[in-house]
Every structure is written in structure tokens, then in C-alpha cells.
Design a protein around this motif. Structure first.
Motif, PDB file in Angstrom:
ATOM      1  N   LEU A 164      47.351   6.649 124.141  1.00  0.00           N
ATOM      2  CA  LEU A 164      46.077   5.939 123.973  1.00  0.00           C
ATOM      3  C   LEU A 164      44.919   6.935 124.080  1.00  0.00           C
ATOM      4  O   LEU A 164      44.027   6.955 123.232  1.00  0.00           O
ATOM      5  CB  LEU A 164      45.940   4.846 125.036  1.00  0.00           C
ATOM      6  CG  LEU A 164      46.605   3.508 124.706  1.00  0.00           C
ATOM      7  CD1 LEU A 164      46.856   2.696 125.966  1.00  0.00           C
ATOM      8  CD2 LEU A 164      45.745   2.703 123.736  1.00  0.00           C
ATOM      9  N   SER A 186      44.502   9.292 121.244  1.00  0.00           N
ATOM     10  CA  SER A 186      44.010   8.649 120.021  1.00  0.00           C
ATOM     11  C   SER A 186      42.534   8.295 120.127  1.00  0.00           C
ATOM     12  O   SER A 186      42.006   7.568 119.299  1.00  0.00           O
ATOM     13  CB  SER A 186      44.786   7.361 119.758  1.00  0.00           C
ATOM     14  OG  SER A 186      46.156   7.595 119.813  1.00  0.00           O
ATOM     15  N   GLY A 187      41.885   8.782 121.157  1.00  0.00           N
ATOM     16  CA  GLY A 187      40.453   8.547 121.279  1.00  0.00           C
ATOM     17  C   GLY A 187      40.108   7.238 121.967  1.00  0.00           C
ATOM     18  O   GLY A 187      38.971   6.769 121.906  1.00  0.00           O
ATOM     19  N   PHE A 188      41.076   6.643 122.632  1.00  0.00           N
ATOM     20  CA  PHE A 188      40.840   5.392 123.347  1.00  0.00           C
ATOM     21  C   PHE A 188      40.524   5.755 124.795  1.00  0.00           C
ATOM     22  O   PHE A 188      41.349   6.333 125.491  1.00  0.00           O
ATOM     23  CB  PHE A 188      42.115   4.547 123.274  1.00  0.00           C
ATOM     24  CG  PHE A 188      41.923   3.094 123.577  1.00  0.00           C
ATOM     25  CD1 PHE A 188      41.764   2.175 122.557  1.00  0.00           C
ATOM     26  CD2 PHE A 188      41.904   2.645 124.895  1.00  0.00           C
ATOM     27  CE1 PHE A 188      41.599   0.826 122.831  1.00  0.00           C
ATOM     28  CE2 PHE A 188      41.731   1.301 125.171  1.00  0.00           C
ATOM     29  CZ  PHE A 188      41.582   0.381 124.146  1.00  0.00           C
ATOM     30  N   GLU A 189      39.328   5.414 125.241  1.00  0.00           N
ATOM     31  CA  GLU A 189      38.955   5.783 126.607  1.00  0.00           C
ATOM     32  C   GLU A 189      39.534   4.771 127.578  1.00  0.00           C
ATOM     33  O   GLU A 189      39.224   3.585 127.512  1.00  0.00           O
ATOM     34  CB  GLU A 189      37.430   5.832 126.747  1.00  0.00           C
ATOM     35  CG  GLU A 189      36.975   6.522 128.015  1.00  0.00           C
ATOM     36  CD  GLU A 189      35.572   6.078 128.412  1.00  0.00           C
ATOM     37  OE1 GLU A 189      35.215   6.269 129.591  1.00  0.00           O
ATOM     38  OE2 GLU A 189      34.858   5.511 127.559  1.00  0.00           O
ATOM     39  N   LEU A 190      40.396   5.244 128.466  1.00  0.00           N
ATOM     40  CA  LEU A 190      41.058   4.325 129.398  1.00  0.00           C
ATOM     41  C   LEU A 190      40.134   4.038 130.576  1.00  0.00           C
ATOM     42  O   LEU A 190      40.200   4.703 131.606  1.00  0.00           O
ATOM     43  CB  LEU A 190      42.373   4.930 129.882  1.00  0.00           C
ATOM     44  CG  LEU A 190      43.466   5.070 128.816  1.00  0.00           C
ATOM     45  CD1 LEU A 190      44.644   5.862 129.356  1.00  0.00           C
ATOM     46  CD2 LEU A 190      43.923   3.706 128.334  1.00  0.00           C
ATOM     47  N   LEU A 239      46.654  11.010 116.249  1.00  0.00           N
ATOM     48  CA  LEU A 239      46.574   9.572 115.956  1.00  0.00           C
ATOM     49  C   LEU A 239      47.862   9.086 115.266  1.00  0.00           C
ATOM     50  O   LEU A 239      48.433   8.046 115.628  1.00  0.00           O
ATOM     51  CB  LEU A 239      45.348   9.303 115.079  1.00  0.00           C
ATOM     52  CG  LEU A 239      45.072   7.861 114.671  1.00  0.00           C
ATOM     53  CD1 LEU A 239      44.912   6.967 115.898  1.00  0.00           C
ATOM     54  CD2 LEU A 239      43.807   7.786 113.803  1.00  0.00           C
ATOM     55  N   TYR A 285      36.106  -4.559 125.428  1.00  0.00           N
ATOM     56  CA  TYR A 285      36.157  -3.113 125.238  1.00  0.00           C
ATOM     57  C   TYR A 285      35.558  -2.743 123.884  1.00  0.00           C
ATOM     58  O   TYR A 285      34.711  -1.856 123.785  1.00  0.00           O
ATOM     59  CB  TYR A 285      37.607  -2.641 125.329  1.00  0.00           C
ATOM     60  CG  TYR A 285      37.752  -1.151 125.224  1.00  0.00           C
ATOM     61  CD1 TYR A 285      37.922  -0.380 126.366  1.00  0.00           C
ATOM     62  CD2 TYR A 285      37.712  -0.501 123.992  1.00  0.00           C
ATOM     63  CE1 TYR A 285      38.052   0.999 126.282  1.00  0.00           C
ATOM     64  CE2 TYR A 285      37.831   0.867 123.899  1.00  0.00           C
ATOM     65  CZ  TYR A 285      38.007   1.611 125.040  1.00  0.00           C
ATOM     66  OH  TYR A 285      38.118   2.971 124.936  1.00  0.00           O
ATOM     67  N   ARG A 314      38.886   2.616 114.798  1.00  0.00           N
ATOM     68  CA  ARG A 314      39.973   3.341 115.431  1.00  0.00           C
ATOM     69  C   ARG A 314      40.427   2.629 116.708  1.00  0.00           C
ATOM     70  O   ARG A 314      41.615   2.514 116.992  1.00  0.00           O
ATOM     71  CB  ARG A 314      39.468   4.745 115.747  1.00  0.00           C
ATOM     72  CG  ARG A 314      40.515   5.673 116.278  1.00  0.00           C
ATOM     73  CD  ARG A 314      39.849   6.971 116.700  1.00  0.00           C
ATOM     74  NE  ARG A 314      40.106   8.011 115.726  1.00  0.00           N
ATOM     75  CZ  ARG A 314      40.840   9.103 116.033  1.00  0.00           C
ATOM     76  NH1 ARG A 314      41.316   9.281 117.233  1.00  0.00           N
ATOM     77  NH2 ARG A 314      41.072  10.006 115.126  1.00  0.00           N
ATOM     78  N   VAL A 352      44.211   1.314 117.286  1.00  0.00           N
ATOM     79  CA  VAL A 352      44.992   1.933 118.364  1.00  0.00           C
ATOM     80  C   VAL A 352      45.238   0.935 119.493  1.00  0.00           C
ATOM     81  O   VAL A 352      46.349   0.791 119.998  1.00  0.00           O
ATOM     82  CB  VAL A 352      44.263   3.190 118.902  1.00  0.00           C
ATOM     83  CG1 VAL A 352      44.918   3.690 120.174  1.00  0.00           C
ATOM     84  CG2 VAL A 352      44.257   4.274 117.844  1.00  0.00           C
ATOM     85  N   LEU A 373      48.952   0.093 120.461  1.00  0.00           N
ATOM     86  CA  LEU A 373      49.426   0.708 121.699  1.00  0.00           C
ATOM     87  C   LEU A 373      49.204  -0.187 122.921  1.00  0.00           C
ATOM     88  O   LEU A 373      49.916  -0.064 123.918  1.00  0.00           O
ATOM     89  CB  LEU A 373      48.754   2.066 121.915  1.00  0.00           C
ATOM     90  CG  LEU A 373      49.081   3.136 120.872  1.00  0.00           C
ATOM     91  CD1 LEU A 373      48.569   4.482 121.334  1.00  0.00           C
ATOM     92  CD2 LEU A 373      50.580   3.226 120.642  1.00  0.00           C
TER      93      LEU A 373
END
Lengths: 208, 208
Positions: free
Chosen positions: A136, A139-143, B49, B165, B177, B181, B185
Motif C-alpha cells: 500500500l 503504491s503511494g497510499f499513505e497509511l 504500482l 480517506y 490512484r 490501490v 489492496l
């Protein structure tokens, strides 16, 4: 009933039924002549279970056979072990064998710790969580903690529901079957509900 | 950088990188001679990605390409449509094409209605839910309202978290994106967290 009727009632083709018998997933019918066997409701029931685990649960035939052996076996595992056993036999999901960095593992541990989950250091589940979190982020998804903790809360809720459910099942065969089916199909159910809820929430917020 | 360095930094083999370029998942490098191209950080980013969607998300190369085309496309779908689009491009999961009875669909509708979810009658998501519920019941799992509603609550919670989010992401590329994602995911994350929570809950309740 004959194999043709078993096939018709179960929706499973005759060659596939024979294949399941050969592979040890389905018990043999009672021989009525050298080339003919009689089947009963127990075969129908078993074919439904096999269908649920393979077609809906997405398990391989080999993984299904392993799980059925747990259900059938003389060894009656402790309830606590059974869920772990089931999880282990289930196809580990994508990403097996890829390496996971110590940093990724630490992030997974931190999340588990915040939710009071005890995680074995060598656990495949721990590695899988770390891998998904890393994917995640990569892939540029900020957790964000809000998002992660909300997901963990939701997951914790389903785990408690599962255990409550299992504790209400009184006979041991029922428990074994419930754990196996619930572990595998519960995951599909949750994914399916999440998709429906997402689509519905999209319409609620954005119209259409 | 050269393709060899791109391969080393991304962990993706050179033949696979070339395959992704041929299949339109990865943009071509800048030609520096007839047989040599230069790659940059954008290629590395893209490979991450692709890896996340295929290896961790479990998508096929074709499904991944479809989703990347949504991200890359000139057409900018409405946010409300985008999640639906993403869900549609994602491999529909096991069980496609099997028939679902009216009774199974009614059970799925009743659950969705209890949670205020609006479900399209022709929706594949509705069929999938009905199929999974039927498989659970057919395997001897009694779908109690407590268990089902608890699962639906958990799923609804993750859907709201996802939408919150996405609404916090300001640029449009980021939104596209994020949805793709997060949809793919996020499902793996939830499954992974549920497994960990189950194992932890088993230990909490039954020791070991």
C-alpha cells in the motif's frame, strides 16, 4: 442413489465426482455391483462442502483435501489450534516468499500492539500483514493511523464474532466444520460486503 | 538509468520489464540509441504500482492494465463512478457465472436493506453476496442475524473509512490512484488483519 442422480442433484459432473473420490475428498459409495455404487445424502452434503470451499472459497483441490482431513481426522485439535491450522492450510494468498524488511515487520507489529494482538515473531500472518502494508505504501497510499486502526477495529470485530459463533456450536463435528467453513468463506463474505458497502456509500455521498 | 539498473532497483527482471512495456502497462523509456533506452523514477514508481496490484492484490496482468488505463486516461470519471469502475475491473473473484436463486438474492437484499445499502438489482456485487451467503448455508453454517449484521457493520465501517480517506486527497491523479490501490489492496489488508485477529483471539480465549 446412483452417481447420475448424485450428479444431477449436486450440480457436479460425473467425471468430477469420480475425480474427488480418487483424490480422497469424497468417500466411496456402497458397491452394489463391480461397476456400480450407491450414494446417499452424506455424499450430497460433502459435495456441497467441497463446492463451497473450492468455488466460493477459492481453495485448490489439494488445500481442500487437507482441510477435509482435519475435519475427518481422529485427532481432534484444540479449538485454539484449529483456527491456526485452518489458516495455515488455506492458500497463503498472494505474495508468499517475497522478502519483507525489518522496517515493514515493525510497522505491522506496531499496529498489532495497538490493538492488543499477540503476534508470533515467526508467523506467516505477521509477514503477510507487513507485505500488504508495504505494498500500500509503495503504491503511494499513505497509511494514516485513523485508516489503519479503523480497519483493524473492523477485523477485530469479525474475529470476535467468529469466536462467539463457534463457542455456541455444541458438537465437535459441527465445531470443526464451522471453523473451516467460517474461516475460508467468512473472508469472502467480508470482501463482498465491503464492495457492496463501498458502492452504496459512493452513491450516498456523490449521488447517481 | 539503464534497464539493468531499473531491474535491480525495482526487483523486476529485465524480461518482465520488457513484457510490461510491450503489453502497455509501463511507458517506454527515452531512446538513447536504437537498442537502448533510458528510464527514470517514473518507471520505478510505476513498477511498484504494478507489483502491488499483481503480486499483493492478486490481479491478472490484463486486469492491471485495465485499471492503469483508468488512472492514465483522459476521461476523468466522477469519484462516485470510479469506485464502481474499479470494482468492476477487479477480477470478480471466484464463483462467476454460477446461478443464484431468487431466494438467495432475497436474503442478500434483506441484509443490505437492514444496513441502509442501496443495491442495484442487476449488480454483480449483489449476486456475489448472495452466492457467498448460500455457500455458507449450504456448508452447514447457520447465518445468524448477529453474525451477519456484525460482519456487515465491520464492512460498512471500512467503506466509510475509504471514502473519508479519498475525500482528503486533493489532487485528481492522487484520487484515481488511491481508489484503485485502496480498493484492491484494502481487501487484502482486511483479510490479513482478520486472520491475525482470529489467531490472537484464539490464544486469548483458549491460551497457548
Amino acid at each position: 442413489m446412483r452417481i447420475s442422480e448424485l450428479s444431477e442433484r449436486s450440480g457436479v459432473s460425473v467425471p468430477t465426482i469420480k475425480y474427488y473420490v480418487r483424490e480422497g475428498l469424497l468417500h466411496r459409495g456402497e458397491l452394489t455391483s463391480p461397476n456400480q455404487a450407491r450414494y446417499d445424502e452424506s455424499h450430497l452434503d460433502r459435495l456441497r462442502l467441497i463446492g463451497a470451499l473450492t468455488e466460493v472459497g477459492g481453495l485448490s483441490v489439494a488445500a481442500t483435501r487437507d482441510l477435509l482431513q482435519v475435519i475427518d481426522g481422529d485427532q481432534r485439535p484444540e479449538l485454539g489450534d484449529l483456527m491456526g491450522l485452518t489458516l495455515k492450510r488455506v492458500d497463503g494468498g498472494p505474495g508468499d516468499g517475497g522478502d519483507v524488511s525489518e522496517e515493514d515487520l515493525a510497522a505491522a507489529d506496531a499496529l498489532a500492539e495497538r490493538h492488543g494482538w499477540h503476534v508470533h515473531p515467526g508467523s506467516a500472518l505477521r509477514e503477510e500483514l507487513a507485505r500488504v502494508m508495504a505494498a500500500l505504501e509503495g503504491s503511494g497510499f499513505e497509511l494514516t493511523p485513523e485508516w489503519l486502526d479503523g480497519y483493524a477495529d473492523a477485523a477485530g470485530q469479525t474475529a470476535r464474532l467468529d469466536h462467539d459463533y463457534v463457542e455456541g456450536v455444541t458438537n465437535l463435528d459441527g465445531v470443526l466444520r464451522t471453523v473451516v467453513v467460517g474461516t475460508v468463506l467468512g473472508e469472502r463474505l467480508l470482501a463482498s460486503l465491503r464492495r457492496l458497502a463501498q458502492a452504496s456509500e459512493a452513491r450516498r455521498r456523490h449521488g447517481g
